[in-house]
Motif scaffolding. Structure first.
Motif, PDB file in Angstrom:
ATOM      1  N   ILE A   1       0.861  -1.186   0.000  1.00 45.50           N
ATOM      2  CA  ILE A   1       0.000   0.000   0.000  1.00 45.50           C
ATOM      3  C   ILE A   1       0.894   1.232   0.000  1.00 45.50           C
ATOM      4  O   ILE A   1       1.897   1.267   0.713  1.00 45.50           O
ATOM      5  N   ARG A   2       0.547   2.239  -0.804  1.00 46.82           N
ATOM      6  CA  ARG A   2       1.203   3.543  -0.650  1.00 46.82           C
ATOM      7  C   ARG A   2       0.131   4.607  -0.485  1.00 46.82           C
ATOM      8  O   ARG A   2      -0.755   4.754  -1.336  1.00 46.82           O
ATOM      9  N   THR A   3       0.204   5.334   0.595  1.00 51.98           N
ATOM     10  CA  THR A   3      -0.721   6.448   0.818  1.00 51.98           C
ATOM     11  C   THR A   3      -0.093   7.719   0.235  1.00 51.98           C
ATOM     12  O   THR A   3       1.058   7.721  -0.185  1.00 51.98           O
ATOM     13  N   GLY A   4      -0.861   8.790   0.202  1.00 52.45           N
ATOM     14  CA  GLY A   4      -0.305  10.104  -0.141  1.00 52.45           C
ATOM     15  C   GLY A   4      -0.271  10.431  -1.628  1.00 52.45           C
ATOM     16  O   GLY A   4       0.288  11.451  -2.013  1.00 52.45           O
ATOM     17  N   GLY A   5      -0.845   9.560  -2.461  1.00 57.76           N
ATOM     18  CA  GLY A   5      -1.054   9.934  -3.864  1.00 57.76           C
ATOM     19  C   GLY A   5       0.043   9.596  -4.862  1.00 57.76           C
ATOM     20  O   GLY A   5      -0.215   9.543  -6.057  1.00 57.76           O
ATOM     21  N   GLU A   6       1.283   9.418  -4.411  1.00 53.58           N
ATOM     22  CA  GLU A   6       2.345   9.109  -5.378  1.00 53.58           C
ATOM     23  C   GLU A   6       2.234   7.647  -5.815  1.00 53.58           C
ATOM     24  O   GLU A   6       1.863   6.788  -5.020  1.00 53.58           O
TER      25      GLU A   6
ATOM     26  N   PHE B   1      -2.574   1.998  -4.439  1.00 48.11           N
ATOM     27  CA  PHE B   1      -2.216   3.400  -4.223  1.00 48.11           C
ATOM     28  C   PHE B   1      -3.473   4.177  -3.828  1.00 48.11           C
ATOM     29  O   PHE B   1      -4.515   4.003  -4.453  1.00 48.11           O
ATOM     30  N   THR B   2      -3.345   4.994  -2.807  1.00 49.49           N
ATOM     31  CA  THR B   2      -4.486   5.812  -2.407  1.00 49.49           C
ATOM     32  C   THR B   2      -4.028   7.256  -2.184  1.00 49.49           C
ATOM     33  O   THR B   2      -2.902   7.490  -1.751  1.00 49.49           O
ATOM     34  N   ASP B   3      -4.937   8.191  -2.481  1.00 51.67           N
ATOM     35  CA  ASP B   3      -4.619   9.610  -2.248  1.00 51.67           C
ATOM     36  C   ASP B   3      -4.699   9.981  -0.770  1.00 51.67           C
ATOM     37  O   ASP B   3      -4.251  11.053  -0.378  1.00 51.67           O
ATOM     38  N   VAL B   4      -5.308   9.124   0.031  1.00 49.34           N
ATOM     39  CA  VAL B   4      -5.453   9.428   1.469  1.00 49.34           C
ATOM     40  C   VAL B   4      -4.064   9.677   2.066  1.00 49.34           C
ATOM     41  O   VAL B   4      -3.138   8.908   1.827  1.00 49.34           O
TER      42      VAL B   4
END
Ligand code: IPE
Ligand code: IPE
Ligand code: MG
Length: 253
Positions: free
Chosen positions: A187-192, A210-213
């Motif tokens: 999981i990668r948060t923060g949009g990148e 990937f999530t923008d959260v």
């Protein structure tokens, strides 16, 4: 807050879950605060995600806390992060032990302040027999560093004739990495949408979410959403969909 329809119990958990916890700085800046404020808030998400991972049945959770490239940040931020690590270990050691969480720090620790190195050693020793879940905190970690240190250790054994070079294979190298298990879900948060030198070898076949959260906003329900996504994936590992389905049917019988 929108509650997800799936309860943790009805989902198939990734065995090894890896998380790039990104977006702390932007979370703070959006509120007109210093970046460090976001890191402090992010520590709360760490606690929530550890608890929820246990509830979901994850066996290994690897969190990216500080990359080998993060030393390039302003000294004030790096120092604040070091202080936060020290504080977090002090505060959380007992609860990690009580919850059966074997805790390891992955990365080149030699550059850390000695007080932190000592604390890490104590925490690893304290929780070494825990078996509910393994928690890896990647700190001063880089995927390339990991592969390089594994290669160096093999080269040294070859030089001492402990291993014959013809016996070298992927398994032998993977056993020298700081963590061995393949990542099932990253999981990668923060949009990148990048891996930023995280578990390069271990994530070769990971499902990517990937999530923008932003990390401080990532809560139990966001983790469930990521695991729901994971549950919709067919993991083919190079095979065709028909082959995978046939194998699943055979396994079920
Ligand atoms: C992730 O958040 C935490 C660390 C890298 C230590 P960032 O600090 O990268 O937050 P953004 O990406 O600047 O918002
Ligand atoms: C990746 O986040 C490292 C951690 C989450 C610790 P960064 O914010 O440092 O990543 P880049 O440099 O933007 O790719
Ligand atoms: Mg970032």
């Amino acid at each position: 807050m929108q509650i997800s329809s799936n309860s943790p119990g009805s989902l198939k958990a990734p065995r090894h879950l890896a998380v790039i916890m990104d977006g702390n700085g932007r979370w703070a800046q959006l509120r007109g605060k210093q970046r460090v404020f976001g890191h402090k808030e992010g520590a709360k998400s760490v606690r929530r995600v550890i608890k929820q991972s246990v509830a979901l049945g994850v066996k290994e959770l690897t969190l990216f806390a500080f990359s080998s490239e993060n030393w390039k940040r302003p000294a004030i931020e790096v120092n604040a992060l070091m202080a936060l690590f020290v504080e977090a270990i002090k505060k959380e050691s007992k609860s990690l032990l009580e919850n059966g969480i074997k805790t390891k720090i992955l990365g080149d620790l030699s550059r850390f302040p000695s007080i932190l190195q000592n604390q890490i050693q104590k925490l690893e020793e304290l929780t070494k027999d825990c078996n509910v879940m393994t928690l890896n905190i990647a700190a001063n970690y880089g995927g390339r560093w990991d592969i390089l240190q594994a290669a160096k250790s093999l080269v040294s054994d070859i030089a001492q004739s402990k291993i014959n070079i013809n016996e070298l294979n992927e398994d032998l190298l993977s056993q020298r990495l700081s963590t061995v298990q393949n990542v099932d879900l990253m999981i990668r948060t923060g949009g990148e949408k990048r891996i930023s030198n995280f578990l390069l070898w271990q994530a070769a076949y990971a499902e990517l979410y990937f999530t923008d959260v932003l990390w401080p906003d990532f809560d139990e329900n966001e983790l469930i959403k990521a695991v729901e996504f994971y549950n919709t994936r067919e993991r083919r590992f190079g095979q065709t969909s028909e082959q995978v389905k046939l194998k699943d049917t055979n396994n079920a019988n």
